[in-house]
Design a protein around this motif. Structure first.
Motif, PDB file in Angstrom:
ATOM      1  N   LEU A   1       0.839  -1.209   0.000  1.00  0.00           N
ATOM      2  CA  LEU A   1       0.000   0.000   0.000  1.00  0.00           C
ATOM      3  C   LEU A   1       0.866   1.249   0.000  1.00  0.00           C
ATOM      4  N   LEU A   2       1.868   1.257   0.868  1.00  0.00           N
ATOM      5  CA  LEU A   2       2.774   2.407   0.938  1.00  0.00           C
ATOM      6  C   LEU A   2       3.444   2.628  -0.413  1.00  0.00           C
ATOM      7  N   THR A   3       3.871   1.528  -1.042  1.00  0.00           N
ATOM      8  CA  THR A   3       4.551   1.616  -2.329  1.00  0.00           C
ATOM      9  C   THR A   3       3.658   2.283  -3.368  1.00  0.00           C
ATOM     10  N   LEU A   4       2.420   1.823  -3.439  1.00  0.00           N
ATOM     11  CA  LEU A   4       1.543   2.351  -4.478  1.00  0.00           C
ATOM     12  C   LEU A   4       1.169   3.806  -4.197  1.00  0.00           C
ATOM     13  N   LEU A   5       0.915   4.112  -2.926  1.00  0.00           N
ATOM     14  CA  LEU A   5       0.538   5.494  -2.608  1.00  0.00           C
ATOM     15  C   LEU A   5       1.702   6.444  -2.858  1.00  0.00           C
ATOM     16  N   LEU A   6       2.903   6.019  -2.467  1.00  0.00           N
ATOM     17  CA  LEU A   6       4.050   6.883  -2.740  1.00  0.00           C
ATOM     18  C   LEU A   6       4.364   6.928  -4.231  1.00  0.00           C
ATOM     19  N   GLY A   7       3.962   5.876  -4.949  1.00  0.00           N
ATOM     20  CA  GLY A   7       4.085   5.918  -6.404  1.00  0.00           C
ATOM     21  C   GLY A   7       3.278   7.087  -6.965  1.00  0.00           C
ATOM     22  N   LEU A   8       2.063   7.249  -6.437  1.00  0.00           N
ATOM     23  CA  LEU A   8       1.245   8.393  -6.867  1.00  0.00           C
ATOM     24  C   LEU A   8       1.948   9.707  -6.543  1.00  0.00           C
ATOM     25  N   VAL A   9       2.526   9.768  -5.338  1.00  0.00           N
ATOM     26  CA  VAL A   9       3.240  10.987  -4.943  1.00  0.00           C
ATOM     27  C   VAL A   9       4.409  11.236  -5.895  1.00  0.00           C
ATOM     28  N   ALA A  10       5.112  10.163  -6.237  1.00  0.00           N
ATOM     29  CA  ALA A  10       6.275  10.321  -7.115  1.00  0.00           C
ATOM     30  C   ALA A  10       5.847  10.879  -8.469  1.00  0.00           C
ATOM     31  N   VAL A  11       4.745  10.363  -8.998  1.00  0.00           N
ATOM     32  CA  VAL A  11       4.263  10.890 -10.282  1.00  0.00           C
ATOM     33  C   VAL A  11       3.886  12.356 -10.147  1.00  0.00           C
ATOM     34  N   ALA A  12       3.168  12.659  -9.040  1.00  0.00           N
ATOM     35  CA  ALA A  12       2.738  14.050  -8.842  1.00  0.00           C
ATOM     36  C   ALA A  12       3.935  14.972  -8.689  1.00  0.00           C
ATOM     37  N   SER A  13       4.973  14.504  -8.007  1.00  0.00           N
ATOM     38  CA  SER A  13       6.105  15.383  -7.732  1.00  0.00           C
ATOM     39  C   SER A  13       6.935  15.646  -8.980  1.00  0.00           C
ATOM     40  N   SER A  14       6.808  14.772  -9.987  1.00  0.00           N
ATOM     41  CA  SER A  14       7.616  14.994 -11.195  1.00  0.00           C
ATOM     42  C   SER A  14       6.737  15.480 -12.351  1.00  0.00           C
ATOM     43  N   TRP A  15       5.568  16.002 -11.984  1.00  0.00           N
ATOM     44  CA  TRP A  15       4.557  16.331 -12.995  1.00  0.00           C
ATOM     45  C   TRP A  15       5.101  17.259 -14.081  1.00  0.00           C
ATOM     46  N   THR A  16       5.815  18.304 -13.643  1.00  0.00           N
ATOM     47  CA  THR A  16       6.304  19.268 -14.630  1.00  0.00           C
ATOM     48  C   THR A  16       7.817  19.231 -14.771  1.00  0.00           C
ATOM     49  N   GLU A  17       8.440  18.285 -14.096  1.00  0.00           N
ATOM     50  CA  GLU A  17       9.904  18.318 -14.016  1.00  0.00           C
ATOM     51  C   GLU A  17      10.558  17.688 -15.244  1.00  0.00           C
ATOM     52  N   ILE A  18       9.909  16.677 -15.818  1.00  0.00           N
ATOM     53  CA  ILE A  18      10.584  15.845 -16.817  1.00  0.00           C
ATOM     54  C   ILE A  18      10.145  16.240 -18.234  1.00  0.00           C
ATOM     55  N   ASP A  19      11.102  16.672 -19.048  1.00  0.00           N
ATOM     56  CA  ASP A  19      10.806  16.967 -20.450  1.00  0.00           C
ATOM     57  C   ASP A  19      11.420  15.951 -21.377  1.00  0.00           C
ATOM     58  N   PHE A  20      12.544  15.392 -20.936  1.00  0.00           N
ATOM     59  CA  PHE A  20      13.287  14.478 -21.781  1.00  0.00           C
ATOM     60  C   PHE A  20      12.715  13.069 -21.668  1.00  0.00           C
ATOM     61  N   LYS A  21      12.244  12.506 -22.796  1.00  0.00           N
ATOM     62  CA  LYS A  21      11.707  11.148 -22.826  1.00  0.00           C
ATOM     63  C   LYS A  21      10.752  10.851 -21.665  1.00  0.00           C
ATOM     64  N   PRO A  22       9.648  11.597 -21.579  1.00  0.00           N
ATOM     65  CA  PRO A  22       8.744  11.394 -20.443  1.00  0.00           C
ATOM     66  C   PRO A  22       8.161   9.978 -20.396  1.00  0.00           C
ATOM     67  N   GLY A  23       7.989   9.350 -21.541  1.00  0.00           N
ATOM     68  CA  GLY A  23       7.407   8.015 -21.561  1.00  0.00           C
ATOM     69  C   GLY A  23       8.325   7.003 -20.905  1.00  0.00           C
TER      70      GLY A  23
END
Lengths: 614, 511
Positions: free
Chosen positions: B96-118
């Protein structure tokens, strides 16, 4: 609205208001912020009044568990309250004095841009402080204990853009945390030995398990005492309180005079039966109190900052409370806690009014002649100082006199404690009236640019009243502490105890107003100057701690900064790279070298084969 | 089957996210969120079919069928290797912690990554899959496989999207993990071979390898193989030096995953494998492990205070906090172990939040050097309030999850070793020193920034505040009413204790 079912409302109102103020982050209109900030404390005080009335009428101890905080094995502390006479006294002081200070703050903080943040922190503080005194177990008490510590940190560093304030705030938090760590160890020890952190269960278990003078209760109480000296700014952890004056003045009145700093006194009083099992610790409490009250009183004499004088005076007065606890006069200690809350809050608020009306001036030698210019403040200060000096018929007199007499009644060491306490009383009278005479008499050096309004004056007036009549209050502590009587005391002892503050007043008059006395000859001498600067610096405790703790820690951090451990791993990497260089030299690209090494290799192979054949 | 599906969703989601970047560069991050959401849904739906009381029953540590979910599929039958997944309360909490922090990780990098986002999102999801696999695999070889699966995408996250010194940091991370992983592989194979000697058939299943009668020297060596692999990941003093470099160089999402969940695999490994597989050896070793834990608490805190780089400071604070976990696990009583589990969750949340904060600061100021910040509260009060909240969480303020964790650990540890407890309690003071120092250098005092920079500073927006608020509520919940978590973990702790009946005190006496 009285009874155990409604107890939760008391901390709930300030907590709710703090949450609302934080979530809205200053977006609310100012009127509503003030309404929430002071109104929540008023509601809370009203609830306390109803509960107190109920308690006084029925005398029944109230207990309620809101929910079990956590339950693992036999460790099951609850979010639970235990309300007896001692808690009632503490809650009344916190919400009563707390409300007056909030009311005063409405005007004092009026032109501050962080109005909402101020009331959010203040309300959170009151909630945490209430939890501290209402808790039925040590873990919830510890929650309140740390909670008030964080609020104190936030409010001392309230004007965060000045790095000096941040430094004072961190110092306050870290120094008290040293005590808190000791206290935490005490909690671990008590739980491991007694199997519970519920205060009443624990005290009963301790009584049946241990004899007076046993080792474990001595260690446990010593660790709790560590927490108490940190929070209550007693030796040797008192150095944070004078610096904590960096916060807004009402904060000093509420946190660093009336409530939080007396939490240590409450902690010891709450566990008095445990401390009775450890006579050594209890005696240490008395000596710590005495040493602190004297050192702080001497230091207060040499200060020039109006708030620092009051801060050292607070340290000194809490020393008296510790002295009372140490000689077993627990009720007298709590009584002094209450009267001190009244008159010290009064003095701080009055000092705040002076600072507020005098262009934020703190140096008392730049004030003067304010008696006619700020009359309300003058009378407040006069009454507060009289109570602080324990002049007869003020509340301070009724609370300090029993402490001195109880100290005298202590076998063996009584006369020393009494004499020390008396010297402290003399000094107290001198420094408090020095303050009055220098600030309010003589010629005016700075003129006030405004007068306090009703929101500031009303709390001052009410606290004046309390500082006078507070001595006649009867506290419901008979069932909390064992009956204490210091027995028949020699009349001359009583008379000396009463007369000493008056002598101090006379000396202060002679030195600072009538100028009949002069010590300028002494203060100008080398020894006099050295002594004065020694006292001014607070007996050089800060320098000592800088040398003992702060510098070594910073040096250690700098030494380790680049990870000594990592050199090992980087060494392995370097070794690999070095061997790589050496081996790659073999591959030089020169045919002769390859041919020679091939021949050598073949010869060695053949030799090996021959050996294995034979 | 449901657990395999959970892993499958994450792996396949990663692939889809990678491919989707051809259509639109914003698509991968949405797909990433959807994938994690689906995985959560899958987890919840597979738990829904269970009887409510199955969460409170104490599972038999030696009998897979008594666990919440158990799934086994033959993989290489010749060597007794199977695709064996199982879940009990502990693995449930960590997944559960893994998946919830996974969401946080996606949210935290929302605008950070331009290079090869996929490809970025793909690596992120594959790391999650690897970590979930580690928490679920009960076949030792499969466990090792997932141990590697989480390593490689993480390596790529650092090596491709990291900061100025990324190649060095990624390589260091890889080598530390790989070398220690090799020791574990050797231990696994030897253990399986011992199982063959004893049982007469090959098996890599955890349940077959428990309670093997091993020669005590051999057991000690094998235990060390596991122990080293796990404490490198934890990380414990003195094998922690990869962590500050990896954290500092990783992109925000990488740091969030690394601190939030990858470190917990080390703690989980100790709790699930190292100690139960080699109870006697572990308990003889307990005082050394606890010493390392206590040393880590102090050493990490002192070094955190010495840093000028915001991320390095948080990284060292992790070393300090994970020292508590090591102490709690080797104290091996209910209180301390509950504390250790609690610490995994609370530290996961609080540190993830601090790394998200670091990422947000770097995005706005283009520096991580705290000496170049200062006074930021004035410009970004919402951000300041969030930082304050997680700073006091990290110093162990009661009412928040970290306090419950540390208190339980210390109170449990006291019964085993008062001296260790006293040393670790010093960590309460040192934590206050570095946490408040961090607040001072970043958000308080006078600003060191140019007026041009401060004029354009943006406070936290809706997306960031939402994420932060969720994590604050989580910490408050863990701090004020942790009982649901404790109730979920208690049966597992009981069953683990049934496997290891010897306590460190008794072990020490027998030495």
């Amino acid at each position: 609205m009285a009874g155990s079912n409604y107890l939760w409302l008391i901390p709930f109102f300030p907590l709710l208001s703090a949450t609302l103020l934080m979530v809205t982050a200053g977006q609310l209109p100012k009127k509503i912020i003030g309404f929430l900030g002071a109104g929540s404390i008023a509601l809370s005080a009203l609830c306390v009044a109803l509960q107190a009335q109920h308690f006084l009428a029925s005398g029944e101890i109230m207990q309620v568990t809101l929910w079990t905080w956590m339950s693992v094995a036999n460790f099951a502390p609850g979010i639970a309250f235990y309300i007896d006479g001692l808690s009632i006294v503490m809650m009344s002081v916190i919400t009563g004095v707390g409300f007056l200070i909030h009311l005063y703050s409405l005007e004092f903080m009026d032109d501050d841009s962080s109005y909402s943040r101020y009331f959010a922190y203040m309300n959170l503080f009151v909630a945490a402080m209430l939890l501290l005194v209402m808790a039925d177990n040590l873990l919830l008490l510890y929650l309140g204990w740390e909670g008030v510590g964080v609020c104190s940190y936030l409010l001392v560093g309230f004007w965060y853009r000045d790095p000096a304030n941040g430094k004072a705030a961190r110092k306050a938090f870290v120094v008290t945390r040293v005590g808190d760590a000791a206290m935490a160890l005490g909690l671990f020890l008590l739980f491991t030995e007694l199997g519970s952190l519920d205060i009443q269960t624990l005290l009963l278990a301790a009584d049946s398990k241990w004899q007076s003078g046993d080792l474990i209760p001595t260690i446990a109480t010593a660790l709790l005492l560590g927490g108490a000296v940190g929070k209550s700014a007693q030796l040797p952890l008192h150095t944070w309180l004078p610096d904590a004056m960096a916060g807004p003045t009402p904060v000093s009145a509420l946190i660093h005079a009336a409530t939080m700093v007396t939490a240590g006194v409450y902690l010891i009083a709450r566990h008095y039966s445990l401390f009775l099992l450890a006579p050594i610790t209890l005696e240490a409490v008395a000596w710590i109190g005495l040493a602190t009250l004297l050192i702080a009183a001497f230091t207060a004499l040499a200060q020039q900052d109006i708030k620092r004088i009051l801060a050292y005076s607070t340290i000194s007065q809490i020393g008296y409370m510790f002295l009372a606890l140490g000689v077993g006069a627990f009720s007298a200690g709590i009584f002094h806690l209450m009267t001190h809350a009244f008159f010290k809050a009064l003095l701080f608020l009055a000092a705040g009014a002076v600072i507020h009306c005098l262009h934020h001036e703190h140096n008392i030698f730049k004030m003067g002649g304010l008696r006619t210019r700020l009359p309300i403040v003058f009378w407040s200060f006069l009454i507060g100082s009289a109570a602080l000096a324990a002049l007869p018929f003020t509340s301070g007199f009724y609370s300090k006199d029993p402490i001195l007499l109880s100290a005298w009644a202590m076998p063996n060491i009584g006369s020393y404690l009494w004499a020390g306490g008396l010297l402290g009383a003399l000094l107290t009278a001198i420094y408090s009236f020095r303050l009055v005479f220098v600030v309010f008499f003589g010629e005016a050096k700075t003129l006030p640019n405004k007068q306090p309004g009703w929101k500031m004056s009303l709390p001052l007036a009410l606290l004046c009243l309390l500082s006078i009549i507070g001595g006649w209050f009867v506290l419901p502590l008979d069932h909390v502490f064992p009956a204490y009587s210091h027995g028949e005391i020699n009349h001359s002892v009583e008379i000396i105890s009463i007369a000493t503050p008056l002598i101090g007043l006379a000396i202060a008059y002679g030195l600072f107003l009538g100028k009949q006395l002069s010590i300028s000859g002494f203060t100008q001498s080398t020894l006099g100057k050295a002594l004065q600067s020694f006292c001014f610096s607070g007996w050089r405790f800060d320098a000592l701690y800088q040398l003992l703790w702060v510098c070594p820690y910073q040096v250690l951090a700098q030494l380790w900064r680049n990870e000594p451990i990592d050199y090992l791993y980087r060494g392995i990497v370097s070794l690999m790279q070095w061997s790589n260089e050496q081996l790659s030299k073999l591959q030089s690209g020169e045919l002769r070298w390859y041919a020679t090494s091939m021949v050598f290799g073949l010869v060695i192979l053949v030799l090996i084969m021959l050996r294995s054949l034979s | 089957m449901s657990l395999a599906l959970l892993l499958g969703i994450l792996l396949a989601g990663g692939l889809v996210a990678w491919l989707s970047e051809r259509w639109h560069k914003d698509l991968p991050r949405w797909l990433s969120l959807v994938t994690i959401g689906l995985a959560l849904l899958q987890l919840v739906s597979s738990l829904n079919v269970l009887a409510p009381d199955s969460f409170t029953l104490v599972p038999d540590g030696r009998d897979a069928s008594s666990w919440l979910i158990h799934y086994q599929l033959a993989w290489i039958p010749r060597f007794g290797i199977s695709f064996e997944l199982a879940m009990d309360g502990l693995s449930l909490l960590l997944v559960l912690l893994t998946l919830l922090l996974g969401l946080v990780a996606v949210a935290s990098s929302w605008t950070e990554i331009d290079f090869k986002p996929g490809f970025f999102q793909a690596n992120l999801l594959w790391t999650l899959a690897g970590v979930c696999g580690v928490f679920l695999a009960l076949d030792l070889l499969l466990f090792f496989l997932f141990w590697e699966v989480m390593l490689i995408p993480m390596y790529l996250l650092i090596a491709i999207w990291g900061h100025e010194n990324k190649a060095y940091a990624a390589m260091k991370f890889f080598i530390f993990t790989q070398v220690s992983g090799l020791l574990m592989l050797l231990s696994i194979i030897t253990l399986a071979w011992q199982g063959y000697v004893h049982n007469g058939y090959y098996s890599f299943s955890y349940f077959d390898l428990l309670a093997l009668p091993l020669d005590s020297t051999l057991a000690y060596c094998l235990m060390l193989g596991f122990f080293i692999a796990f404490v490198v990941k934890l990380p414990a003093f003195p094998v922690h030096t990869w962590l500050p470099d990896a954290h500092t160089q990783a992109p925000t999402a990488g740091s969030v995953l690394l601190a939030g969940i990858l470190l917990k695999t080390g703690a989980y490994g100790l709790m699930r494998f190292s100690i139960p597989l080699f109870p006697e050896a572990s308990m003889q070793f307990a005082h050394i492990a606890m010493s390392l834990g206590a040393a880590g608490v102090i050493y990490g805190a002192v070094l955190a205070f010495a840093q000028s780089d915001f991320k390095r400071l948080v990284a060292y604070s992790s070393v300090s906090h994970m020292g508590f976990v090591l102490l709690g696990l080797y104290a091996w009583n209910s209180l301390a172990m509950q504390g250790a589990v609690m610490q995994m969750l609370a530290h996961g949340v609080s540190t993830a939040a601090l790394f998200m904060m670091a990422g947000a600061l770097q995005q706005r100021l283009h520096t991580r050097n705290m000496f170049k910040m200062g006074g930021l509260w004035y410009y970004m009060p919402r951000m300041g309030a969030c930082a304050l909240f997680f700073a006091v969480a990290s110093l162990g303020l009661p009412g928040l999850g970290n306090f419950v964790a540390e208190f339980l650990i210390l109170v449990g540890l006291f019964a085993v070793s008062p001296v260790m407890t006293a040393i670790a309690t010093l960590g309460l003071i040192t934590a206050a020193v570095y946490s408040l120092w961090m607040m001072q250098q970043t958000f308080q005092g006078k600003t060191q920034l140019a007026t041009k920079t401060t004029a354009s500073l943006q406070d936290f927006g809706g997306r960031e505040m939402f994420t932060m608020a969720a994590m604050m509520l989580a910490l408050l919940w863990l701090g004020l009413y942790p009982q649901p978590v404790l109730d979920l973990a208690q049966p597992v702790i009981d069953s683990l204790q049934a496997l290891v009946t010897i306590s460190p005190q008794i072990a020490e006496a027998s030495l």
